[in-house]
Design a protein around this motif. Structure first.
Motif, PDB file in Angstrom:
ATOM      1  N   ILE A 237      -6.828   9.789  23.695  1.00 40.84           N
ATOM      2  CA  ILE A 237      -6.508   8.374  23.919  1.00 40.84           C
ATOM      3  C   ILE A 237      -7.073   7.523  22.787  1.00 40.84           C
ATOM      4  O   ILE A 237      -6.402   6.611  22.285  1.00 40.84           O
ATOM      5  CB  ILE A 237      -7.040   7.914  25.286  1.00 40.84           C
ATOM      6  CG1 ILE A 237      -6.247   8.593  26.403  1.00 40.84           C
ATOM      7  CG2 ILE A 237      -6.981   6.395  25.418  1.00 40.84           C
ATOM      8  CD1 ILE A 237      -6.845   8.433  27.781  1.00 40.84           C
ATOM      9  N   GLY A 238      -8.295   7.823  22.364  1.00 36.03           N
ATOM     10  CA  GLY A 238      -8.900   7.085  21.257  1.00 36.03           C
ATOM     11  C   GLY A 238      -8.143   7.274  19.953  1.00 36.03           C
ATOM     12  O   GLY A 238      -7.944   6.321  19.201  1.00 36.03           O
ATOM     13  N   LEU A 239      -7.714   8.502  19.701  1.00 32.68           N
ATOM     14  CA  LEU A 239      -6.927   8.759  18.490  1.00 32.68           C
ATOM     15  C   LEU A 239      -5.590   8.027  18.544  1.00 32.68           C
ATOM     16  O   LEU A 239      -5.123   7.482  17.541  1.00 32.68           O
ATOM     17  CB  LEU A 239      -6.718  10.260  18.300  1.00 32.68           C
ATOM     18  CG  LEU A 239      -7.976  11.055  17.943  1.00 32.68           C
ATOM     19  CD1 LEU A 239      -7.675  12.551  17.957  1.00 32.68           C
ATOM     20  CD2 LEU A 239      -8.528  10.622  16.599  1.00 32.68           C
ATOM     21  N   TYR A 240      -4.989   7.986  19.725  1.00 29.56           N
ATOM     22  CA  TYR A 240      -3.738   7.239  19.880  1.00 29.56           C
ATOM     23  C   TYR A 240      -3.970   5.745  19.638  1.00 29.56           C
ATOM     24  O   TYR A 240      -3.130   5.071  19.019  1.00 29.56           O
ATOM     25  CB  TYR A 240      -3.139   7.473  21.270  1.00 29.56           C
ATOM     26  CG  TYR A 240      -1.879   6.682  21.497  1.00 29.56           C
ATOM     27  CD1 TYR A 240      -0.697   7.043  20.869  1.00 29.56           C
ATOM     28  CD2 TYR A 240      -1.874   5.559  22.311  1.00 29.56           C
ATOM     29  CE1 TYR A 240       0.469   6.312  21.053  1.00 29.56           C
ATOM     30  CE2 TYR A 240      -0.714   4.818  22.501  1.00 29.56           C
ATOM     31  CZ  TYR A 240       0.453   5.202  21.877  1.00 29.56           C
ATOM     32  OH  TYR A 240       1.596   4.480  22.056  1.00 29.56           O
ATOM     33  N   ALA A 241      -5.102   5.234  20.115  1.00 23.14           N
ATOM     34  CA  ALA A 241      -5.422   3.819  19.891  1.00 23.14           C
ATOM     35  C   ALA A 241      -5.562   3.532  18.404  1.00 23.14           C
ATOM     36  O   ALA A 241      -5.081   2.497  17.919  1.00 23.14           O
ATOM     37  CB  ALA A 241      -6.711   3.447  20.632  1.00 23.14           C
ATOM     38  N   ILE A 242      -6.198   4.434  17.675  1.00 28.32           N
ATOM     39  CA  ILE A 242      -6.341   4.248  16.226  1.00 28.32           C
ATOM     40  C   ILE A 242      -4.979   4.250  15.547  1.00 28.32           C
ATOM     41  O   ILE A 242      -4.686   3.394  14.705  1.00 28.32           O
ATOM     42  CB  ILE A 242      -7.270   5.318  15.618  1.00 28.32           C
ATOM     43  CG1 ILE A 242      -8.717   5.078  16.065  1.00 28.32           C
ATOM     44  CG2 ILE A 242      -7.184   5.315  14.091  1.00 28.32           C
ATOM     45  CD1 ILE A 242      -9.668   6.180  15.677  1.00 28.32           C
ATOM     46  N   VAL A 243      -4.131   5.199  15.912  1.00 27.12           N
ATOM     47  CA  VAL A 243      -2.784   5.268  15.327  1.00 27.12           C
ATOM     48  C   VAL A 243      -2.013   3.993  15.646  1.00 27.12           C
ATOM     49  O   VAL A 243      -1.326   3.435  14.785  1.00 27.12           O
ATOM     50  CB  VAL A 243      -2.037   6.527  15.839  1.00 27.12           C
ATOM     51  CG1 VAL A 243      -0.561   6.470  15.491  1.00 27.12           C
ATOM     52  CG2 VAL A 243      -2.671   7.777  15.276  1.00 27.12           C
ATOM     53  N   THR A 244      -2.149   3.507  16.887  1.00 30.67           N
ATOM     54  CA  THR A 244      -1.467   2.278  17.288  1.00 30.67           C
ATOM     55  C   THR A 244      -1.936   1.095  16.460  1.00 30.67           C
ATOM     56  O   THR A 244      -1.130   0.269  16.016  1.00 30.67           O
ATOM     57  CB  THR A 244      -1.720   1.998  18.780  1.00 30.67           C
ATOM     58  OG1 THR A 244      -1.209   3.084  19.539  1.00 30.67           O
ATOM     59  CG2 THR A 244      -1.037   0.726  19.224  1.00 30.67           C
ATOM     60  N   MET A 245      -3.239   1.012  16.214  1.00 29.50           N
ATOM     61  CA  MET A 245      -3.773  -0.125  15.470  1.00 29.50           C
ATOM     62  C   MET A 245      -3.433  -0.038  13.973  1.00 29.50           C
ATOM     63  O   MET A 245      -3.080  -1.040  13.369  1.00 29.50           O
ATOM     64  CB  MET A 245      -5.300  -0.194  15.651  1.00 29.50           C
ATOM     65  CG  MET A 245      -5.700  -0.612  17.038  1.00 29.50           C
ATOM     66  SD  MET A 245      -7.468  -0.870  17.247  1.00 29.50           S
ATOM     67  CE  MET A 245      -8.135   0.718  16.945  1.00 29.50           C
ATOM     68  N   VAL A 246      -3.537   1.137  13.405  1.00 25.88           N
ATOM     69  CA  VAL A 246      -3.314   1.280  11.966  1.00 25.88           C
ATOM     70  C   VAL A 246      -1.840   1.153  11.612  1.00 25.88           C
ATOM     71  O   VAL A 246      -1.475   0.456  10.663  1.00 25.88           O
ATOM     72  CB  VAL A 246      -3.883   2.634  11.463  1.00 25.88           C
ATOM     73  CG1 VAL A 246      -3.464   2.893  10.030  1.00 25.88           C
ATOM     74  CG2 VAL A 246      -5.402   2.644  11.587  1.00 25.88           C
ATOM     75  N   PHE A 247      -0.978   1.809  12.369  1.00 21.85           N
ATOM     76  CA  PHE A 247       0.441   1.846  12.034  1.00 21.85           C
ATOM     77  C   PHE A 247       1.307   0.898  12.849  1.00 21.85           C
ATOM     78  O   PHE A 247       2.517   0.916  12.735  1.00 21.85           O
ATOM     79  CB  PHE A 247       0.966   3.275  12.163  1.00 21.85           C
ATOM     80  CG  PHE A 247       0.304   4.242  11.232  1.00 21.85           C
ATOM     81  CD1 PHE A 247       0.495   4.156   9.866  1.00 21.85           C
ATOM     82  CD2 PHE A 247      -0.547   5.220  11.734  1.00 21.85           C
ATOM     83  CE1 PHE A 247      -0.129   5.040   9.004  1.00 21.85           C
ATOM     84  CE2 PHE A 247      -1.171   6.116  10.878  1.00 21.85           C
ATOM     85  CZ  PHE A 247      -0.976   6.017   9.520  1.00 21.85           C
ATOM     86  N   ASP A 248       0.698   0.084  13.682  1.00 19.21           N
ATOM     87  CA  ASP A 248       1.420  -0.914  14.482  1.00 19.21           C
ATOM     88  C   ASP A 248       2.526  -0.262  15.308  1.00 19.21           C
ATOM     89  O   ASP A 248       3.650  -0.768  15.370  1.00 19.21           O
ATOM     90  CB  ASP A 248       2.013  -1.964  13.540  1.00 19.21           C
ATOM     91  CG  ASP A 248       1.742  -3.372  14.035  1.00 19.21           C
ATOM     92  OD1 ASP A 248       1.070  -3.510  15.072  1.00 19.21           O
ATOM     93  OD2 ASP A 248       2.195  -4.302  13.371  1.00 19.21           O
ATOM     94  N   VAL A 249       2.215   0.843  15.964  1.00 20.70           N
ATOM     95  CA  VAL A 249       3.202   1.610  16.712  1.00 20.70           C
ATOM     96  C   VAL A 249       3.715   0.844  17.925  1.00 20.70           C
ATOM     97  O   VAL A 249       4.896   0.876  18.234  1.00 20.70           O
ATOM     98  CB  VAL A 249       2.602   2.966  17.160  1.00 20.70           C
ATOM     99  CG1 VAL A 249       3.525   3.715  18.081  1.00 20.70           C
ATOM    100  CG2 VAL A 249       2.271   3.805  15.938  1.00 20.70           C
ATOM    101  N   ALA A 250       2.859   0.102  18.597  1.00 21.27           N
ATOM    102  CA  ALA A 250       3.241  -0.546  19.859  1.00 21.27           C
ATOM    103  C   ALA A 250       4.300  -1.625  19.668  1.00 21.27           C
ATOM    104  O   ALA A 250       5.077  -1.898  20.571  1.00 21.27           O
ATOM    105  CB  ALA A 250       2.006  -1.154  20.514  1.00 21.27           C
ATOM    106  N   ARG A 251       4.345  -2.237  18.514  1.00 23.40           N
ATOM    107  CA  ARG A 251       5.302  -3.324  18.302  1.00 23.40           C
ATOM    108  C   ARG A 251       6.644  -2.828  17.790  1.00 23.40           C
ATOM    109  O   ARG A 251       7.578  -3.596  17.693  1.00 23.40           O
ATOM    110  CB  ARG A 251       4.717  -4.321  17.302  1.00 23.40           C
ATOM    111  CG  ARG A 251       3.522  -5.013  17.880  1.00 23.40           C
ATOM    112  CD  ARG A 251       3.013  -6.051  16.945  1.00 23.40           C
ATOM    113  NE  ARG A 251       1.641  -6.342  17.321  1.00 23.40           N
ATOM    114  CZ  ARG A 251       0.663  -6.518  16.492  1.00 23.40           C
ATOM    115  NH1 ARG A 251       0.877  -6.445  15.210  1.00 23.40           N
ATOM    116  NH2 ARG A 251      -0.545  -6.780  16.920  1.00 23.40           N
TER     117      ARG A 251
END
Length: 129
Positions: free
Chosen positions: A114-128
């Motif tokens: 989950i933490g690694l996914y959060a990092i990927v989400t923040m760095v690569f803007d995956v959620a948007r």
């Protein structure tokens, strides 16, 4: 019984690592999201990315703490099992009960993902996306 107490002590130590890492990851992700969304919506007029970077640093620190905790726990349990097996072979202790699956370790690994996914989400803007 002393091996069981030692094993449970190692589980409690890993649980405290999980608790601390979860706090770091949760606070870091929240800080990152609040400042990112606030800047996008125009509510916050901040020109620097320092708050978002601070949030990302907290998440990375939480993930790093989890990695160190998991590696330490696995190494400790391997050593404890090897000592127990040696004592069983020498007839010093009875080896009737085995070591059960560590649900604490499974939880730590899930939180790491989950933490690694959060990092990927923040760095690569995956959620948007």
């Amino acid at each position: 019984m002393s091996f069981q107490r030692t094993r449970l002590s190692a589980e409690r130590t890993l649980m405290s690592v999980i608790r601390t890492a979860l706090s770091l990851i949760g606070f870091g992700f929240t800080i990152f999201q609040v400042f990112s969304r606030g800047r996008e919506s125009g509510v916050l007029n901040i020109s620097t990315a320092a708050p978002s970077n601070f949030g990302m640093a907290l998440v990375m620190l939480g993930v790093l703490l989890l990695i160190v905790g998991i590696v330490y726990h696995i190494n400790f349990m391997r050593t404890l099992r090897a000592q127990r097996n040696a004592m069983v072979q020498h007839g010093l202790v009875h080896g009737e009960s085995g070591y059960p699956v560590s649900y604490t370790l499974l939880t730590a690994c899930a939180l790491l993902l989950i933490g690694l996914y959060a990092i990927v989400t923040m760095v690569f803007d995956v959620a948007r996306g």
